[in-house]
Design a protein around this motif. Structure first.
Motif, PDB file in Angstrom:
ATOM      1  N   GLN A 129       0.838  -1.201   0.000  1.00 54.86           N
ATOM      2  CA  GLN A 129       0.000   0.000   0.000  1.00 54.86           C
ATOM      3  C   GLN A 129       0.874   1.253   0.000  1.00 54.86           C
ATOM      4  N   MET A 130       1.959   1.216   0.732  1.00 60.94           N
ATOM      5  CA  MET A 130       2.873   2.358   0.737  1.00 60.94           C
ATOM      6  C   MET A 130       3.521   2.537  -0.629  1.00 60.94           C
ATOM      7  N   HIS A 131       3.889   1.438  -1.274  1.00 58.55           N
ATOM      8  CA  HIS A 131       4.492   1.532  -2.610  1.00 58.55           C
ATOM      9  C   HIS A 131       3.483   2.046  -3.631  1.00 58.55           C
ATOM     10  N   ASN A 132       2.232   1.602  -3.531  1.00 58.39           N
ATOM     11  CA  ASN A 132       1.198   2.122  -4.435  1.00 58.39           C
ATOM     12  C   ASN A 132       1.019   3.622  -4.238  1.00 58.39           C
ATOM     13  N   ALA A 133       1.032   4.056  -2.987  1.00 55.77           N
ATOM     14  CA  ALA A 133       0.862   5.476  -2.691  1.00 55.77           C
ATOM     15  C   ALA A 133       2.042   6.297  -3.200  1.00 55.77           C
ATOM     16  N   ALA A 134       3.225   5.674  -3.232  1.00 51.71           N
ATOM     17  CA  ALA A 134       4.443   6.393  -3.634  1.00 51.71           C
ATOM     18  C   ALA A 134       4.489   6.672  -5.133  1.00 51.71           C
ATOM     19  N   GLU A 135       3.751   5.898  -5.907  1.00 53.33           N
ATOM     20  CA  GLU A 135       3.764   6.106  -7.355  1.00 53.33           C
ATOM     21  C   GLU A 135       3.098   7.436  -7.700  1.00 53.33           C
ATOM     22  N   GLY A 136       3.809   8.274  -8.378  1.00 51.78           N
ATOM     23  CA  GLY A 136       3.268   9.557  -8.802  1.00 51.78           C
ATOM     24  C   GLY A 136       3.293  10.639  -7.748  1.00 51.78           C
ATOM     25  N   MET A 137       4.027  10.436  -6.652  1.00 52.03           N
ATOM     26  CA  MET A 137       4.120  11.469  -5.620  1.00 52.03           C
ATOM     27  C   MET A 137       4.846  12.704  -6.137  1.00 52.03           C
ATOM     28  N   ASP A 138       4.444  13.860  -5.622  1.00 51.02           N
ATOM     29  CA  ASP A 138       5.112  15.103  -5.992  1.00 51.02           C
ATOM     30  C   ASP A 138       6.530  15.158  -5.420  1.00 51.02           C
ATOM     31  N   ILE A 139       6.687  14.657  -4.188  1.00 49.92           N
ATOM     32  CA  ILE A 139       7.997  14.692  -3.550  1.00 49.92           C
ATOM     33  C   ILE A 139       8.871  13.559  -4.094  1.00 49.92           C
ATOM     34  N   VAL A 140      10.101  13.890  -4.433  1.00 47.85           N
ATOM     35  CA  VAL A 140      11.066  12.891  -4.882  1.00 47.85           C
ATOM     36  C   VAL A 140      12.243  12.934  -3.911  1.00 47.85           C
ATOM     37  N   LEU A 141      12.430  11.879  -3.158  1.00 49.22           N
ATOM     38  CA  LEU A 141      13.501  11.823  -2.166  1.00 49.22           C
ATOM     39  C   LEU A 141      14.835  11.513  -2.829  1.00 49.22           C
ATOM     40  N   PRO A 142      15.951  11.803  -2.157  1.00 48.42           N
ATOM     41  CA  PRO A 142      17.271  11.459  -2.705  1.00 48.42           C
ATOM     42  C   PRO A 142      17.419   9.947  -2.882  1.00 48.42           C
ATOM     43  N   LYS A 143      18.300   9.553  -3.801  1.00 46.71           N
ATOM     44  CA  LYS A 143      18.574   8.126  -3.996  1.00 46.71           C
ATOM     45  C   LYS A 143      19.166   7.530  -2.733  1.00 46.71           C
ATOM     46  N   ASN A 144      18.955   6.241  -2.562  1.00 45.27           N
ATOM     47  CA  ASN A 144      19.408   5.533  -1.371  1.00 45.27           C
ATOM     48  C   ASN A 144      20.915   5.696  -1.176  1.00 45.27           C
ATOM     49  N   ASN A 192       9.633   6.479  -3.914  1.00 50.54           N
ATOM     50  CA  ASN A 192       9.987   6.768  -2.525  1.00 50.54           C
ATOM     51  C   ASN A 192       9.661   5.548  -1.663  1.00 50.54           C
ATOM     52  N   VAL A 193      10.617   5.122  -0.863  1.00 51.03           N
ATOM     53  CA  VAL A 193      10.407   3.956  -0.003  1.00 51.03           C
ATOM     54  C   VAL A 193      10.799   4.297   1.429  1.00 51.03           C
ATOM     55  N   VAL A 212       2.888   3.091  11.354  1.00 55.86           N
ATOM     56  CA  VAL A 212       4.302   2.866  11.059  1.00 55.86           C
ATOM     57  C   VAL A 212       5.069   4.145  11.393  1.00 55.86           C
ATOM     58  N   ILE A 213       6.257   3.984  11.951  1.00 56.14           N
ATOM     59  CA  ILE A 213       7.074   5.123  12.379  1.00 56.14           C
ATOM     60  C   ILE A 213       8.473   5.030  11.766  1.00 56.14           C
ATOM     61  N   ASP A 214       9.323   5.981  12.145  1.00 58.19           N
ATOM     62  CA  ASP A 214      10.762   5.966  11.856  1.00 58.19           C
ATOM     63  C   ASP A 214      11.059   5.947  10.365  1.00 58.19           C
ATOM     64  N   PHE A 215      10.904   7.093   9.730  1.00 61.63           N
ATOM     65  CA  PHE A 215      11.086   7.233   8.283  1.00 61.63           C
ATOM     66  C   PHE A 215      12.483   7.744   7.905  1.00 61.63           C
ATOM     67  N   TYR A 216      13.460   7.590   8.776  1.00 56.83           N
ATOM     68  CA  TYR A 216      14.723   8.301   8.565  1.00 56.83           C
ATOM     69  C   TYR A 216      15.708   7.592   7.657  1.00 56.83           C
ATOM     70  N   PHE A 217      15.317   6.430   7.123  1.00 54.06           N
ATOM     71  CA  PHE A 217      16.058   5.811   6.035  1.00 54.06           C
ATOM     72  C   PHE A 217      15.338   6.022   4.704  1.00 54.06           C
ATOM     73  N   SER A 218      14.242   6.776   4.714  1.00 50.77           N
ATOM     74  CA  SER A 218      13.445   6.961   3.503  1.00 50.77           C
ATOM     75  C   SER A 218      14.281   7.542   2.375  1.00 50.77           C
ATOM     76  N   CYS A 219      14.033   7.045   1.172  1.00 54.07           N
ATOM     77  CA  CYS A 219      14.865   7.424   0.031  1.00 54.07           C
ATOM     78  C   CYS A 219      14.179   6.960  -1.249  1.00 54.07           C
ATOM     79  N   MET A 220      14.845   7.204  -2.370  1.00 57.54           N
ATOM     80  CA  MET A 220      14.389   6.689  -3.653  1.00 57.54           C
ATOM     81  C   MET A 220      15.125   5.382  -3.927  1.00 57.54           C
ATOM     82  N   ASP A 221      14.374   4.307  -4.133  1.00 60.98           N
ATOM     83  CA  ASP A 221      14.978   3.009  -4.445  1.00 60.98           C
ATOM     84  C   ASP A 221      13.912   2.136  -5.101  1.00 60.98           C
TER      85      ASP A 221
END
Length: 321
Positions: A129-144, A192-193, A212-221
């Motif tokens: 569900q998180m991956h589905n939500a990430a498709e087409g997001m406006d925000i693009v996080l840095p690469k892993n 974004n993952v 779900v918590i702790d998003f501090y490894f979040s990145c593009m991968d």
């Protein structure tokens, strides 16, 4: 207790006053034992609870606004998350004891560590569900930043510790295999993952995932890499032994929400090795790590994840689908 920067009740009360919240005053401060990178505290007001996080050196404060936007967009998509509050001046990020500090909403529920197979199935569904939500997001996080080149450097930097566990040759063999196949993995579906949806970051309430918590490894991968990173965490125990029916439950939960592409299916075991190596190397890195004066840090067994690498070398995850 992973509290690297201590906070007194008086300091927390003064910081709490920077927010316009239903509770007008702070009643209690409790350090949170879980965690390996940041300092976390449970704040109890008159009627509500909150979580205060002080970000230590691993997290770049400049990355936090993007992470918070990622959290906000996931919340809009219906993913249960702990969201950061804004201070009276509109800022989300403050400072306390020389550290960037943020106040988060409190998620009711409890972690299940170790998880049952039913929990693993729910985790797979949540991740998809998180991956589905990430498709087409406006925000693009840095690469892993924790990718192949970093793993090679990390292995060299901590060769002595890896050798203490008699794992140097195994680490080099894994890096060699990944180096050979890495270019083919760059064409998998990406977005974004979270990159850390582990059992100690997921809360359950009445048997269902509550947040779900702790998003501090979040990145593009790649989504499939994030899936295997999560599968390893939910389907293997602390000794690196796979649980009965765990992988099947996890994959069924994931595929219920998001179908895998043919390329993703073909590379699952290789991605499982990559994801396990990432955790093994960070555990080797942190083996001699220490916490602050008022806390302690308990290192986690890196060999358990070396065993997971060996599992993926023998078993092809696609046969479980």
């Amino acid at each position: 207790m992973a509290v690297f920067t201590p906070v007194t009740f008086e300091q927390a009360r003064d910081y709490f006053a920077l927010y316009d919240l239903p509770d007008q005053d702070l009643a209690d401060l409790t350090p949170i034992a879980e965690g390996t990178d940041n300092s976390n505290f449970l704040l109890t007001g008159t009627d509500h609870k909150y979580v205060l996080t002080l970000f230590e050196s691993r997290v770049n404060p400049e990355d936090l606004p993007g992470i918070f936007q990622f959290i906000a967009e996931l919340e809009q998509a219906g993913i249960p998350v702990a969201h950061p509050y804004h201070q009276k001046d509109g800022h989300q990020i403050g400072e306390l004891n020389g550290r960037p500090a943020v106040l988060f909403s409190f998620l009711h529920g409890e972690m299940h560590t170790p998880p049952a197979a039913t929990h693993a199935g729910q985790a797979g569904e949540l991740l998809a569900q998180m991956h589905n939500a990430a498709e087409g997001m406006d925000i693009v996080l840095p690469k892993n930043p924790l990718s192949l080149a970093t793993w090679k450097d990390m292995a060299k930097a901590h060769r002595q510790t890896i050798a203490e566990f008699d794992q140097w040759e195994n680490v080099q063999a894994a890096l060699s295999v990944l180096s050979e196949h890495w270019p083919t993995l760059q064409n998998l579906p990406m977005g974004n993952v979270h990159a850390d949806v582990f059992p100690d970051n997921v809360f359950f309430n009445d048997g269902q995932i509550a947040g779900v918590i702790d998003f501090y490894f979040s990145c593009m991968d790649s989504f499939a890499y994030d899936m295997m990173l999560t599968l390893n965490a939910w389907c293997f125990d602390t000794a690196g032994t796979v649980g009965p029916d765990y992988i099947n439950r996890f994959l069924k939960g994931y595929i219920k929400q998001r179908l895998l592409t043919e390329d993703e299916v073909e590379n699952l075991s290789l991605l499982g090795q990559a994801a396990a190596l990432r955790i093994a190397l960070t555990r080797f890195r942190d083996w001699h790590k220490s916490a602050g004066d008022d806390g302690h840090f308990t290192p986690r067994d890196p060999v358990a994840y070396m065993k997971i690498i060996a599992y993926h070398q023998i078993h092809d995850i696609k046969d479980t689908i």
